[in-house]
Design a protein around this motif. Structure first.
Motif, mmCIF file in Angstrom:
data_model
loop_
_atom_site.group_PDB
_atom_site.id
_atom_site.type_symbol
_atom_site.label_atom_id
_atom_site.label_comp_id
_atom_site.label_asym_id
_atom_site.label_seq_id
_atom_site.Cartn_x
_atom_site.Cartn_y
_atom_site.Cartn_z
ATOM 1 N N LEU A 115 -35.002 -101.396 -4.885
ATOM 2 C CA LEU A 115 -35.766 -99.519 -6.453
ATOM 3 C C LEU A 115 -36.679 -99.869 -6.728
ATOM 4 C CD1 LEU A 115 -32.311 -97.996 -7.918
ATOM 5 C CD2 LEU A 115 -34.256 -97.208 -5.204
ATOM 6 N N ARG A 116 -37.109 -100.920 -6.642
ATOM 7 C CA ARG A 116 -38.901 -101.778 -7.476
ATOM 8 C C ARG A 116 -39.992 -100.992 -6.238
ATOM 9 N NH1 ARG A 116 -41.475 -103.209 -11.398
ATOM 10 N NH2 ARG A 116 -40.673 -101.900 -12.451
ATOM 11 N N LYS A 117 -39.287 -101.859 -5.175
ATOM 12 C CA LYS A 117 -39.790 -101.719 -3.848
ATOM 13 C C LYS A 117 -39.893 -100.610 -3.086
ATOM 14 C CE LYS A 117 -38.404 -106.501 -2.803
ATOM 15 N NZ LYS A 117 -37.634 -108.004 -1.892
ATOM 16 N N ARG A 118 -38.805 -100.007 -3.556
ATOM 17 C CA ARG A 118 -38.921 -97.974 -2.760
ATOM 18 C C ARG A 118 -39.425 -97.592 -2.864
ATOM 19 N NH1 ARG A 118 -35.623 -93.115 -3.307
ATOM 20 N NH2 ARG A 118 -34.731 -92.638 -1.418
ATOM 21 N N GLY A 119 -39.982 -97.352 -4.555
ATOM 22 C CA GLY A 119 -40.637 -96.108 -5.568
ATOM 23 C C GLY A 119 -41.983 -96.283 -4.953
ATOM 24 N N ARG A 120 -42.947 -98.101 -5.387
ATOM 25 C CA ARG A 120 -44.288 -98.774 -4.525
ATOM 26 C C ARG A 120 -44.005 -98.029 -3.178
ATOM 27 N NH1 ARG A 120 -44.130 -104.673 -7.426
ATOM 28 N NH2 ARG A 120 -44.725 -103.800 -9.896
ATOM 29 N N ALA A 121 -43.495 -98.718 -1.694
ATOM 30 C CA ALA A 121 -43.358 -98.199 -1.094
ATOM 31 C C ALA A 121 -43.171 -96.664 -0.393
ATOM 32 C CB ALA A 121 -42.669 -98.415 -0.055
ATOM 33 N N MET A 122 -42.504 -95.607 -1.332
ATOM 34 C CA MET A 122 -43.078 -94.312 -1.233
ATOM 35 C C MET A 122 -44.277 -93.445 -1.497
ATOM 36 S SD MET A 122 -38.991 -93.485 -1.644
ATOM 37 C CE MET A 122 -39.021 -91.296 -1.598
ATOM 38 N N GLN A 123 -44.755 -94.633 -2.709
ATOM 39 C CA GLN A 123 -46.054 -94.176 -3.141
ATOM 40 C C GLN A 123 -46.804 -94.470 -2.216
ATOM 41 O OE1 GLN A 123 -46.753 -92.103 -6.660
ATOM 42 N NE2 GLN A 123 -48.077 -91.818 -5.444
ATOM 43 N N ALA A 124 -47.130 -96.201 -2.158
ATOM 44 C CA ALA A 124 -48.673 -96.021 -0.717
ATOM 45 C C ALA A 124 -48.447 -95.397 0.176
ATOM 46 C CB ALA A 124 -47.770 -97.091 -0.865
ATOM 47 N N ALA A 125 -47.149 -94.851 0.590
ATOM 48 C CA ALA A 125 -47.073 -94.363 1.996
ATOM 49 C C ALA A 125 -47.906 -93.278 2.493
ATOM 50 C CB ALA A 125 -45.505 -93.695 2.545
ATOM 51 N N VAL A 126 -48.293 -92.398 1.925
ATOM 52 C CA VAL A 126 -49.288 -91.195 2.235
ATOM 53 C C VAL A 126 -50.443 -91.837 1.064
ATOM 54 C CG1 VAL A 126 -50.013 -88.951 2.000
ATOM 55 C CG2 VAL A 126 -47.601 -89.824 3.080
ATOM 56 N N PRO A 127 -51.471 -90.743 0.687
ATOM 57 C CA PRO A 127 -52.808 -91.131 0.065
ATOM 58 C C PRO A 127 -52.788 -89.521 -1.091
ATOM 59 C CG PRO A 127 -53.842 -91.472 2.198
ATOM 60 C CD PRO A 127 -52.603 -91.446 2.358
ATOM 61 N N VAL A 128 -52.797 -90.166 -2.466
ATOM 62 C CA VAL A 128 -53.023 -88.728 -3.318
ATOM 63 C C VAL A 128 -53.229 -88.073 -2.519
ATOM 64 C CG1 VAL A 128 -52.852 -88.364 -5.907
ATOM 65 C CG2 VAL A 128 -51.966 -91.030 -5.032
ATOM 66 N N GLY A 129 -52.757 -87.055 -2.509
ATOM 67 C CA GLY A 129 -53.519 -85.215 -2.366
ATOM 68 C C GLY A 129 -53.047 -85.008 -0.939
ATOM 69 N N VAL A 130 -52.769 -85.915 -0.682
ATOM 70 C CA VAL A 130 -52.622 -85.726 1.665
ATOM 71 C C VAL A 130 -51.424 -84.662 1.568
ATOM 72 C CG1 VAL A 130 -52.362 -86.709 3.629
ATOM 73 C CG2 VAL A 130 -54.184 -87.214 1.687
ATOM 74 N N GLY A 131 -49.736 -85.454 0.803
ATOM 75 C CA GLY A 131 -48.971 -84.586 1.079
ATOM 76 C C GLY A 131 -48.384 -83.881 -0.353
ATOM 77 N N ALA A 132 -47.555 -82.957 0.106
ATOM 78 C CA ALA A 132 -46.858 -81.832 -1.738
ATOM 79 C C ALA A 132 -45.387 -82.016 -0.871
ATOM 80 C CB ALA A 132 -47.994 -80.874 -1.669
ATOM 81 N N MET A 133 -45.117 -81.344 -1.798
ATOM 82 C CA MET A 133 -43.792 -80.464 -2.266
ATOM 83 C C MET A 133 -43.882 -79.730 -2.617
ATOM 84 S SD MET A 133 -41.008 -83.973 -2.616
ATOM 85 C CE MET A 133 -40.062 -83.518 -1.641
ATOM 86 N N ALA A 134 -42.263 -78.981 -2.314
ATOM 87 C CA ALA A 134 -42.571 -77.959 -2.618
ATOM 88 C C ALA A 134 -40.889 -76.530 -2.692
ATOM 89 C CB ALA A 134 -43.396 -76.185 -2.064
ATOM 90 N N ALA A 135 -41.035 -76.271 -4.127
ATOM 91 C CA ALA A 135 -39.096 -75.484 -3.908
ATOM 92 C C ALA A 135 -39.471 -74.044 -3.513
ATOM 93 C CB ALA A 135 -38.875 -75.707 -5.391
ATOM 94 N N LEU A 136 -37.947 -74.402 -2.295
ATOM 95 C CA LEU A 136 -37.750 -72.450 -2.374
ATOM 96 C C LEU A 136 -37.158 -71.696 -3.225
ATOM 97 C CD1 LEU A 136 -39.403 -72.814 1.076
ATOM 98 C CD2 LEU A 136 -40.714 -72.927 -0.606
ATOM 99 N N LEU A 137 -36.554 -71.018 -3.519
ATOM 100 C CA LEU A 137 -35.099 -70.483 -3.822
ATOM 101 C C LEU A 137 -35.048 -69.306 -3.393
ATOM 102 C CD1 LEU A 137 -36.073 -71.331 -8.056
ATOM 103 C CD2 LEU A 137 -35.355 -72.432 -6.287
ATOM 104 N N GLY A 138 -34.319 -68.946 -3.206
ATOM 105 C CA GLY A 138 -33.780 -67.827 -2.406
ATOM 106 C C GLY A 138 -33.709 -67.713 -1.031
ATOM 107 N N LEU A 139 -33.627 -68.276 -0.499
ATOM 108 C CA LEU A 139 -33.632 -68.761 1.302
ATOM 109 C C LEU A 139 -32.727 -69.863 1.438
ATOM 110 C CD1 LEU A 139 -38.020 -68.167 2.300
ATOM 111 C CD2 LEU A 139 -36.125 -66.450 2.097
#
Length: 313
Positions: A115-139
């Motif tokens: 999980l330490r490796k997973r956390g670091r790898a997921m953080q490093a995969a995409v430069p900060v600011g390039v990606g995003a997530m959003a929650a869609l409620l009611g669909l």
């Protein structure tokens, strides 16, 4: 009553989680000591006395949440409630590693290091600011998929977490996700909000992390779990170690099919869900997926006592 043990994912972390378990149960304290040793870091000090901003860093939050879940599991075991009290285990994203550790498929030390490796790898995969997530409620999921496809315009936009009938999280390129938020509102979403996350998890942009985890998982022994795991990727039971390894890799880019996972357990006769570890997010999702389900949170010493009492009857 058939029971499942379910394990929370990122976002459930709080300063102080698991501390009273460690104080009340030597077996729970030993979990934090072993994780500290495996990581070569006093992660327990960060969990109990640190700053929430530091704990929330992906590389810290992931092993910390697993450690807290396993401390609760060891406390249950100390009171005579073992893994075979459950028909299935399941976890939300990183919670899948907690579930596998609880079921004996992974050692505690290996899970912490993965999980330490997973956390670091997921953080490093995409430069900060390039990606995003959003929650869609009611669909529902189909509606979200249509919104994502329309919003993509050459960007990656995908359903990342199908959490419950009214909540789907999308992930991908920031501009595409922002377009999807506007389109979701136009499509009748009750709410559509950008999430304060550091990377676009569970979409194709995580491919570098999937490759890093494939390498890390290849070096770790995975045993047959004591009870079947309901996989995030397939929303179906799995026990074969090689299949588990492949699914943990696929999970990095794949969607967390939580709604379907809970429904699969309900269809198999599960009536009671115990959320093992920090927070209560999964319990709320379970209730929205299957209202008659009984849910119980196991995150503090008092919860252990209540759980033991509930099994006497």
């Amino acid at each position: 009553m058939s029971r499942a043990f379910i394990f929370p994912g990122q976002g459930a972390q709080t300063i102080g989680m698991g501390r009273d378990l460690a104080e009340a149960y030597p077996a729970a304290r030993a979990v934090f000591d072993e994780v500290d040793e495996a990581l070569g870091q006093k992660l327990s000090s960060l969990i109990w006395e640190g700053e929430i901003e530091t704990l929330t860093l992906t590389e810290n939050a992931q092993p910390a949440l697993m450690a807290t879940s396993m401390a609760a599991m060891r406390a249950l075991e100390a009171e005579g409630i073992a893994i075979d009290a459950a028909a299935f285990v399941a976890g939300h994203s990183l919670g899948e590693y907690s579930a596998l550790t609880a079921a004996g498929a992974l050692t505690l030390a290996d899970a912490a290091r993965l999980l330490r490796k997973r956390g670091r790898a997921m953080q490093a995969a995409v430069p900060v600011g390039v990606g995003a997530m959003a929650a869609l409620l009611g669909l529902d999921l189909d509606a979200v998929r249509k919104v994502a496809a329309e919003a993509a315009q050459g960007d990656v936009v995908a359903a990342a977490n199908d959490n419950d009938p009214g909540q789907v999280v999308i992930s991908g390129h920031k501009a595409g996700v922002e377009r999807a938020v506007d389109l979701a509102k136009a499509a009748g979403a009750k709410r559509a909000v950008m999430l304060p996350v550091s990377a676009p998890f569970h979409c194709a942009l995580m491919q570098p992390a999937a490759e890093a985890m494939a390498q890390a998982l290849a070096d770790v022994q995975i045993k047959t779990p004591a009870v079947p795991l309901i996989s995030n990727v397939e929303a179906a039971p799995v026990s074969d170690p090689d299949q588990i390894r492949a699914l943990l890799e696929a999970q990095i880019c794949g969607a967390v099919r939580w709604r379907e996972s809970v429904q699969a357990m309900v269809d198999a006769g599960v009536e009671e869900f115990w959320e093992i570890g920090a927070g209560k997010a999964l319990s709320g999702m379970v209730r929205r997926i299957h209202r008659p389900a009984t849910v119980r949170n196991i995150g503090a010493a008092a919860d252990i006592t209540a759980a033991v009492e509930s099994t006497k009857g």
